[in-house]
Structure formats: C-alpha cells, structure tokens
Write an enzyme that holds these catalytic residues in place. Structure first.
Site, PDB file in Angstrom:
ATOM      1  N   CYS A  22       0.826  -1.216   0.000  1.00 39.40           N
ATOM      2  CA  CYS A  22       0.000   0.000   0.000  1.00 39.40           C
ATOM      3  C   CYS A  22       0.857   1.262   0.000  1.00 39.40           C
ATOM      4  O   CYS A  22       0.457   2.287  -0.548  1.00 39.40           O
ATOM      5  CB  CYS A  22      -0.975  -0.002   1.174  1.00 39.40           C
ATOM      6  SG  CYS A  22      -0.208  -0.175   2.791  1.00 39.40           S
ATOM      7  N   HIS A  74      -2.250   1.160   7.077  1.00 37.77           N
ATOM      8  CA  HIS A  74      -2.599   1.323   5.669  1.00 37.77           C
ATOM      9  C   HIS A  74      -2.247   2.740   5.211  1.00 37.77           C
ATOM     10  O   HIS A  74      -2.337   3.694   5.989  1.00 37.77           O
ATOM     11  CB  HIS A  74      -4.095   1.055   5.490  1.00 37.77           C
ATOM     12  CG  HIS A  74      -4.555   1.061   4.066  1.00 37.77           C
ATOM     13  ND1 HIS A  74      -3.953   0.304   3.085  1.00 37.77           N
ATOM     14  CD2 HIS A  74      -5.569   1.735   3.454  1.00 37.77           C
ATOM     15  CE1 HIS A  74      -4.579   0.513   1.934  1.00 37.77           C
ATOM     16  NE2 HIS A  74      -5.544   1.376   2.129  1.00 37.77           N
TER      17      HIS A  74
END
Length: 366
Positions: free
Chosen positions: A81, A156
């Site tokens: 990510c 994330h």
C-alpha cells in the site's frame, strides 16, 4: 520511513521530488503540520498512514467522466500500500516530469479497470525492483501466512491528490476514487485538512499512531537553483562594480574582488543584473547581502546532503539481515547460562507493562 518514499519517487520520476513528514499526527492541528512540512514548496500530493479497520464506506465512488482521468488502481497484493500510495500521487501529477518507464506505464494502463491496473503494478519489473529494494530480509518464512485478526495492528496508506479542479481520496482497498471537494491547485491543502482530521477523530483518544507524508519538490534541487541564482546576481554586482571602478577609479579591494570573479556576462548574469542600483555604496551593500545569502544556502545544502546520507545509512541498517548475529548471540547466552534468566525477566517486564496499559485504559474509559 525516512528516505524510502524519496528514493522510490526519484527512481520513478525524472523531476526530483521527496516525501517529508516532520511530525507524527496526534493533535488536532493537521493544518499546522501541513504548513510545516510543505514549507513553501510545491505539494504534489499527500500520503496518510493510519491503523486500518473494517468500516462501512458511505461516501459514493466518483464515476463521472472526469474521474476516468484519475489513475486509480486496486490493491491486489499484500504489503504494497505504501508503494501504491506513492504511485497514486506520481501518476496523477501532470506537472511532474515522469521518466519514460512510468509514462509508458500510465499510457498503457489508461483504459484498464482498477483491478487490472493493480495487477499491472505487480507485474512491472521496474516498480517491483524499486519496491523490493526496501524489503526487509525474511530468512524465516512461515509455511502459512496467518490472516490478521481484529486485535492485530494493521496499518494502511492512502493518498490525497488534486486533479482537474477536484480533490480526490485514493484508497486501493476501495472500489474507486472518492471526490472530496472542488478545489484550485493552490488551495487544496486548506480543504484536505478537515477530511484527515475527521478520519483521526474516528479513533479512540489513546490511538496516536498516524503519520502524514507530503510529496513535495526536491529541497536539494531547489537549494541548488537558489544558490545558482544568488551567485549569478553577485557576479552581476561585481561586474558592475568593476565597470564603475574603471570609470571613477576603484579601491584595491574592489579591483581584487572583480578580478577574482569569473569575467564576462552570460545571459543568466545579465538577467540577474537587472534592477541593480547605480550607486557604488548600494552595490557594495547588495554584494554583501548576496555573500551572506550564499553562505546560508551552502550551509543548508550541506545539511540536506548530510540528511540524505543519514537516510541511506538507515535504510542499509533496516535491510541488513541481523538473524545470524542474533542466533549466535542467543547461543552464547545459553552457553553462559544467562538466557533463561533474561527471558524470565523480560516476561515479567512485559506483564508489568501490559498491566499498566490495561489500568490506564480503564481509567480513560471511566
């Protein structure tokens, strides 16, 4: 993460850029953090790190024709990510001079749906090489990768970019780009701060693990350009002082200063010399100010080079395989009959810290 985003971005872009993050976010002053990390440099996009958790997305995905011009890729591989967030900024930044590799990649995947764009990222040799160059060594790999549970800390990265007069949130775990507001290219930072703060506010008061990266113009290149401009202006001043000395008679100091400079006036020097005063005393003042500015810029440039050298060393240490050293260290402790005692002490300290955290959390909830 110092140096990782900078190196990755510079490997994929011909126009140098960097990602800067002076503070971990744990207060309400997101706007203040943005002002600190941008520091009058062009901001190409923001990358936000937070603790991920399952949430129902109520905001609609932008499916307009204008949104089709946004490069959005679904995240189809694990632990990528951060790489995908950097690419989301670079590939949605028209003012960046991307290298041939990324230009061809963006054009090739322009008509792909998000899932295929995500697969294309994983299959790109250059992107994979840049991503893997920061991978930690994993000499011990479990046979089965255990899925993260509700109690595990999973973090994330998402991106915020302005494009075509709109502010977008790009999250590879979503179905598409989310349009947050209509903005101008220079005013979008004022509008993105409330959205970041609103996301932070969803978490409990004891969650402080947030970070904000601003992808900005390369500071080292900017300092070099500023230094060149000031040096050209100083040269123009010395040339004009030399001309004045030739007409009116000059002191030995003036003559030596002019003789020590690079003679001739290039186009850059002629441009730098526009607007200079005619008075000799004022020219001397301008020259002194230029000397001081040159010294300041050279100091900042050296500090920037030292910072990047430190980033390089940190990344080497982070990627180094320390497992053999640890095995031998534990083996020596066991031979000296110190290992069991140290393990017992560590377990006791761990239990004590867990008890303190539980007590503190109970007091905050009360």
């Amino acid at each position: 993460m110092h140096g990782m985003a900078e190196t990755f971005a510079c490997c994929c872009s011909q126009k140098p850029c960097e990602a800067t993050s002076p503070y971990a976010l744990h207060t309400a002053s997101v706007q203040q953090h943005l002002c600190c990390c941008t520091c009058s440099r062009p901001v190409y996009g923001l990358i936000f790190l937070f603790k991920w958790r399952h949430e129902k997305e109520e905001r609609p995905i932008d499916t307009s024709d204008q949104a089709s011009n946004v490069f959005f890729a679904s995240q189809v591989i694990n632990n990528a990510c951060a790489t995908q967030a950097i690419l989301s900024v670079l590939l949605n930044c028209p003012q960046l001079d991307l290298g041939e590799e990324l230009i061809n990649f963006r054009e090739f995947t322009a008509e792909f749906p998000p899932e295929l764009k995500g697969l294309a990222i994983s299959n790109s040799d250059s992107i994979r090489a840049a991503h893997n160059s920061f991978a930690r060594p994993e000499p011990i790999v479990p046979d089965e990768q255990q899925a993260a549970g509700d109690d595990d800390d999973v973090f994330h990265f998402i991106s915020y970019v302005p494009l075509n007069g709109k502010l977008y949130e790009l999250d590879g775990l979503k179905q598409g780009p989310i349009m947050l507001a209509e903005v101008g290219q220079d005013a979008w930072l004022d509008l993105v701060a409330p959205h970041i703060q609103e996301r932070i506010a969803r978490y409990s008061a004891n969650e402080i693990r947030f970070n904000l990266l601003a992808v900005v113009a390369d500071r080292q290149q900017m300092l070099q350009e500023q230094l060149g401009a000031v040096q050209a202006r100083r040269q123009a001043v010395l040339d004009k002082l030399s001309d004045t000395a030739g007409k009116n008679g000059a002191t030995a100091m003036d003559t030596d200063a002019a003789a020590g400079s690079n003679g001739g006036s290039s186009g850059v020097q002629q441009q730098a010399g526009s607007g200079l005063p005619d008075d000799e005393a004022e020219l001397q003042q301008v020259a002194a100010e230029a000397e001081g500015e040159i010294a300041r810029l050279q100091d900042e440039l050296e500090a920037e080079k030292a910072k990047r050298a430190n980033w390089h060393d940190e990344n080497i240490r982070r990627k180094h395989n320390y497992i053999p050293f640890l095995f031998n260290f534990l083996k020596l402790l066991a031979e000296k009959r110190q290992l069991k005692r140290l393990i017992d002490e560590a377990l006791e300290e761990q239990q004590r810290q867990q008890k303190e955290r539980h007590t503190k959390a109970a007091r905050m909830e009360a």
